[in-house]
Design an enzyme around this catalytic site. Structure first.
Site, mmCIF file in Angstrom:
data_model
loop_
_atom_site.group_PDB
_atom_site.id
_atom_site.type_symbol
_atom_site.label_atom_id
_atom_site.label_comp_id
_atom_site.label_asym_id
_atom_site.label_seq_id
_atom_site.Cartn_x
_atom_site.Cartn_y
_atom_site.Cartn_z
ATOM 1 C CE1 TYR A 18 15.538 -115.572 75.972
ATOM 2 C CE2 TYR A 18 17.595 -116.751 75.613
ATOM 3 C CZ TYR A 18 16.608 -116.285 76.459
ATOM 4 O OH TYR A 18 16.700 -116.532 77.810
ATOM 5 C CG HIS A 22 20.003 -113.253 76.764
ATOM 6 N ND1 HIS A 22 18.811 -113.331 76.087
ATOM 7 C CD2 HIS A 22 19.719 -113.352 78.080
ATOM 8 C CE1 HIS A 22 17.829 -113.479 76.968
ATOM 9 N NE2 HIS A 22 18.358 -113.487 78.182
#
Length: 104
Positions: A18, A22
């Site tokens: 994750y 990003h």
């Protein structure tokens, strides 16, 4: 300018992925967020629970709501689906937070 905040839920075993996604956020996703009035957008991780706290400022609710139906946003939700709790439409499960204090 309106301030929004909410909690999302990343799977503990997917936290690193994750974060990586990003760190490498697609330029077209950044542009779409800005085009839809988002600014000062931050996401914070509570490591012990894998909860994410998101904060952003938007220019208008209507403009921000239109972001969900863009093709780039749909593509992003598809990419995030294996990493976090999502709804049937692949949007992140979110818990909106109510602002109780603000200092300029």
């Amino acid at each position: 300018m309106k301030r929004l905040s909410f909690i999302m839920y990343v799977y503990p075993e997917k936290v690193e992925e994750y974060i990586k996604q990003h760190d490498q956020l697609w330029p077209e996703m950044k542009e779409a967020l800005k085009e839809h009035g988002a600014s000062n957008y931050s996401i914070f991780l509570e490591k012990e629970t894998s909860r994410l706290f998101a904060y952003l400022e938007i220019e208008s609710e209507e403009r921000w709501q239109q972001m969900a139906s863009t093709s780039i946003n749909q593509k992003w939700w598809e990419a995030m689906d294996p990493l976090m709790e999502t709804n049937e439409d692949k949007s992140p499960v979110t818990t909106p937070l109510e602002e109780v204090f603000h200092l300029d």
